[in-house]
Scaffold this motif. Structure first.
Motif, PDB file in Angstrom:
ATOM      1  N   THR A  36      67.343 -30.337  70.602  1.00 54.38           N
ATOM      2  CA  THR A  36      66.968 -29.274  69.663  1.00 54.38           C
ATOM      3  C   THR A  36      67.201 -29.786  68.234  1.00 54.38           C
ATOM      4  OG1 THR A  36      69.171 -28.414  69.986  1.00 54.38           O
ATOM      5  CG2 THR A  36      67.405 -27.339  71.215  1.00 54.38           C
ATOM      6  N   GLY A  37      67.085 -28.891  67.260  1.00 53.63           N
ATOM      7  CA  GLY A  37      67.254 -29.285  65.861  1.00 53.63           C
ATOM      8  C   GLY A  37      65.898 -29.340  65.180  1.00 53.63           C
ATOM      9  N   GLY A  38      65.916 -29.582  63.876  1.00 50.34           N
ATOM     10  CA  GLY A  38      64.665 -29.613  63.115  1.00 50.34           C
ATOM     11  C   GLY A  38      63.824 -30.840  63.452  1.00 50.34           C
ATOM     12  N   PRO A  40      63.029 -32.739  66.260  1.00 50.02           N
ATOM     13  CA  PRO A  40      62.016 -32.811  67.334  1.00 50.02           C
ATOM     14  C   PRO A  40      60.935 -31.732  67.269  1.00 50.02           C
ATOM     15  CG  PRO A  40      64.099 -31.994  68.224  1.00 50.02           C
ATOM     16  CD  PRO A  40      64.338 -32.284  66.774  1.00 50.02           C
ATOM     17  N   LEU A  66      70.261 -31.177  75.966  1.00 51.38           N
ATOM     18  CA  LEU A  66      71.525 -31.856  75.645  1.00 51.38           C
ATOM     19  C   LEU A  66      72.714 -30.912  75.533  1.00 51.38           C
ATOM     20  CD1 LEU A  66      70.276 -34.165  72.764  1.00 51.38           C
ATOM     21  CD2 LEU A  66      71.177 -34.941  74.960  1.00 51.38           C
ATOM     22  N   ASP A  67      72.480 -29.740  74.932  1.00 46.85           N
ATOM     23  CA  ASP A  67      73.651 -28.953  74.539  1.00 46.85           C
ATOM     24  C   ASP A  67      73.300 -27.487  74.309  1.00 46.85           C
ATOM     25  OD1 ASP A  67      72.108 -29.473  72.303  1.00 46.85           O
ATOM     26  OD2 ASP A  67      73.618 -30.673  71.274  1.00 46.85           O
ATOM     27  N   TYR A  80      70.086 -22.361  71.823  1.00 50.90           N
ATOM     28  CA  TYR A  80      69.170 -23.471  72.070  1.00 50.90           C
ATOM     29  C   TYR A  80      68.185 -23.125  73.184  1.00 50.90           C
ATOM     30  CZ  TYR A  80      71.599 -26.606  68.827  1.00 50.90           C
ATOM     31  OH  TYR A  80      72.092 -27.210  67.694  1.00 50.90           O
ATOM     32  N   GLY A 132      68.116 -36.504  68.600  1.00 54.30           N
ATOM     33  CA  GLY A 132      68.140 -36.536  67.144  1.00 54.30           C
ATOM     34  C   GLY A 132      69.472 -37.162  66.768  1.00 54.30           C
ATOM     35  N   ILE A 133      69.818 -37.083  65.512  1.00 53.82           N
ATOM     36  CA  ILE A 133      71.130 -37.600  65.104  1.00 53.82           C
ATOM     37  C   ILE A 133      71.687 -36.706  63.996  1.00 53.82           C
ATOM     38  CG2 ILE A 133      70.048 -39.269  63.496  1.00 53.82           C
ATOM     39  CD1 ILE A 133      72.443 -41.176  64.122  1.00 53.82           C
ATOM     40  N   GLY A 134      72.968 -36.406  64.075  1.00 56.57           N
ATOM     41  CA  GLY A 134      73.603 -35.611  63.031  1.00 56.57           C
ATOM     42  C   GLY A 134      73.881 -36.488  61.806  1.00 56.57           C
ATOM     43  N   HIS A 138      76.549 -37.988  64.937  1.00 58.78           N
ATOM     44  CA  HIS A 138      76.732 -37.426  66.277  1.00 58.78           C
ATOM     45  C   HIS A 138      75.411 -37.371  67.045  1.00 58.78           C
ATOM     46  CE1 HIS A 138      76.001 -33.254  64.443  1.00 58.78           C
ATOM     47  NE2 HIS A 138      75.211 -33.236  65.490  1.00 58.78           N
ATOM     48  N   ALA A 140      73.744 -35.267  70.511  1.00 61.53           N
ATOM     49  CA  ALA A 140      74.001 -33.977  71.165  1.00 61.53           C
ATOM     50  C   ALA A 140      75.090 -33.306  70.315  1.00 61.53           C
ATOM     51  CB  ALA A 140      74.392 -34.171  72.611  1.00 61.53           C
ATOM     52  N   THR A 161      79.053 -30.363  60.783  1.00 66.50           N
ATOM     53  CA  THR A 161      77.950 -29.955  61.665  1.00 66.50           C
ATOM     54  C   THR A 161      77.682 -28.461  61.501  1.00 66.50           C
ATOM     55  OG1 THR A 161      78.440 -31.699  63.239  1.00 66.50           O
ATOM     56  CG2 THR A 161      77.244 -29.816  64.098  1.00 66.50           C
ATOM     57  N   ASN A 165      74.145 -26.939  60.286  1.00 65.22           N
ATOM     58  CA  ASN A 165      73.382 -26.019  61.136  1.00 65.22           C
ATOM     59  C   ASN A 165      73.373 -24.582  60.608  1.00 65.22           C
ATOM     60  OD1 ASN A 165      72.946 -28.263  62.598  1.00 65.22           O
ATOM     61  ND2 ASN A 165      73.976 -27.603  64.464  1.00 65.22           N
ATOM     62  N   PHE A 168      70.196 -22.309  59.921  1.00 66.64           N
ATOM     63  CA  PHE A 168      69.475 -21.525  60.924  1.00 66.64           C
ATOM     64  C   PHE A 168      70.091 -20.131  61.115  1.00 66.64           C
ATOM     65  CE2 PHE A 168      68.891 -26.035  62.304  1.00 66.64           C
ATOM     66  CZ  PHE A 168      67.530 -26.104  62.071  1.00 66.64           C
ATOM     67  N   LYS A 202      69.335 -38.746  56.680  1.00 60.84           N
ATOM     68  CA  LYS A 202      69.748 -39.473  57.878  1.00 60.84           C
ATOM     69  C   LYS A 202      69.900 -40.975  57.620  1.00 60.84           C
ATOM     70  CE  LYS A 202      69.781 -35.684  60.170  1.00 60.84           C
ATOM     71  NZ  LYS A 202      68.888 -35.219  61.210  1.00 60.84           N
TER      72      LYS A 202
HETATM   73  C1  GLP Z   1      72.536 -30.532  66.243  1.00 62.55           C
HETATM   74  C2  GLP Z   1      72.153 -30.906  67.661  1.00 62.55           C
HETATM   75  C3  GLP Z   1      71.786 -32.380  67.761  1.00 62.55           C
HETATM   76  C4  GLP Z   1      70.796 -32.747  66.665  1.00 62.55           C
HETATM   77  C5  GLP Z   1      71.435 -32.505  65.321  1.00 62.55           C
HETATM   78  C6  GLP Z   1      70.538 -32.883  64.156  1.00 62.55           C
HETATM   79  O1  GLP Z   1      73.837 -30.836  65.937  1.00 62.55           O
HETATM   80  N1  GLP Z   1      73.181 -30.612  68.578  1.00 62.55           N
HETATM   81  O2  GLP Z   1      71.213 -32.618  69.044  1.00 62.55           O
HETATM   82  O3  GLP Z   1      70.433 -34.097  66.781  1.00 62.55           O
HETATM   83  O4  GLP Z   1      71.707 -31.107  65.246  1.00 62.55           O
HETATM   84  O5  GLP Z   1      69.640 -31.859  63.895  1.00 62.55           O
HETATM   85  P1  GLP Z   1      68.403 -31.920  62.910  1.00 62.55           P
HETATM   86  O6  GLP Z   1      67.325 -32.569  63.674  1.00 62.55           O
HETATM   87  O7  GLP Z   1      68.102 -30.486  62.602  1.00 62.55           O
HETATM   88  O8  GLP Z   1      68.836 -32.697  61.727  1.00 62.55           O
END
Ligand code: GLP
Length: 260
Positions: A36-38, A40, A66-67, A80, A132-134, A138, A140, A161, A165, A168, A202
């Motif tokens: 999930t996240g922005g 994908p 993932l989570d 999610y 994705g990546i935090g 991070h 997931a 984190t 987040n 949203f 990122k």
């Molecule tokens: C959350 C999710 C991750 C995701 C990250 C980045 O923490 N658990 O799986 O990679 O957000 O989100 P974004 O793609 O919105 O930057």
């Protein structure tokens, strides 16, 4: 690790959708690991578009996300599960009975975590894992310091984190403090890992996980230990890579090989 630098976020999503479609064509009953996240979102939009054009079907696929946040009631707009329903499952022919997310709404979170691991195993393991990546590296909800061998479990979210987040939610106070997340060990068991990163926010995490040392302080760096990882980045997320020219050169050779 194959690092592919593409022009922009749209090109990243198109290439990611190509990889999904290739996996589904090779094995229609494949097991997909979803994120999930922005980041994908555009990939899911592209997959939905291709499904509507009759180019791909998900009807025989199984998915594991993932989570999930802990404590949000079922149907909460920021859960999610809801995100996946809205952006992918309801726009395609996924069979809802084979779309799995960790259950963060019950009282037995340890039991739910163990069941999730067993369900992934019973399905035969994950063929393609999207990530994705935090901004802190991070993957997931495996925050810095997570064991590189971790399995599905409850994990507290860092303030960083929660802040990232909070966009949203109405306010940061509404962002849950806990999550239930697959572990880094769970992710490393996938056969092919596809990580997407876009935007300048990122760039630092991308450089650190691709070119820095493997360390639990930067969970995504564990991907260096995996045999089949594809990293798709746009120019902005690639900006801090010191060996960008080399990755571009490798891609040219690779495209020639694949074209021949
Ligand atoms: C959350 C999710 C991750 C995701 C990250 C980045 O923490 N658990 O799986 O990679 O957000 O989100 P974004 O793609 O919105 O930057």
């Amino acid at each position: 690790m194959r690092v592919v630098i593409l022009e922009d976020a749209a090109a990243v999503s198109n290439r990611a959708a190509d990889i999904f479609c290739h996996t589904l064509r090779k094995r229609p009953d494949c097991v997909l690991g979803l994120a999930t996240g922005g980041t994908p979102l555009k990939t899911y939009q592209e997959l939905a578009r291709r499904y509507q054009n009759g180019e791909v079907s998900f009807s025989d696929a199984t998915s594991f996300n993932l989570d999930e946040y802990v404590g949000l009631p079922a149907g909460h707009p920021q859960s999610y599960r809801q995100f996946m329903h809205e952006h992918l499952f309801s726009c395609t022919d996924f069979d809802a009975s084979r779309c799995h997310l960790p259950d963060g709404s019950g009282n037995d979170l340890k039991g739910a975590s163990e069941q999730y691991e067993s369900a992934i195993l019973a399905a035969g393991g994950i063929d393609l894992q999207l990530l994705g990546i935090g901004s802190d590296g991070h993957i997931a909800f495996n925050e810095p310091g997570s064991s590189l061998a971790s399995r599905t479990r409850v994990k507290a979210l860092t303030q960083q984190t929660r802040q990232d987040n909070a966009r949203f939610f109405q306010s940061i106070d509404e962002v849950p403090r806990l999550s239930i997340t697959v572990g880094i060990g769970t992710i490393l068991d996938a056969k092919h890992i596809l990580l997407l990163a876009t935007g300048e926010k990122k760039a630092s995490a991308v450089r650190a996980f691709v070119e820095g040392p493997v360390t639990s302080m930067l969970p995504a760096s564990a991907l260096q230990m995996h045999r089949h990882v594809t990293v798709l980045v746009d120019e902005a997320a690639a900006a801090w890579l010191s060996r960008a020219d080399y990755y571009r050169q490798v891609e040219e050779v690779q495209s020639e090989l694949e074209g021949s």
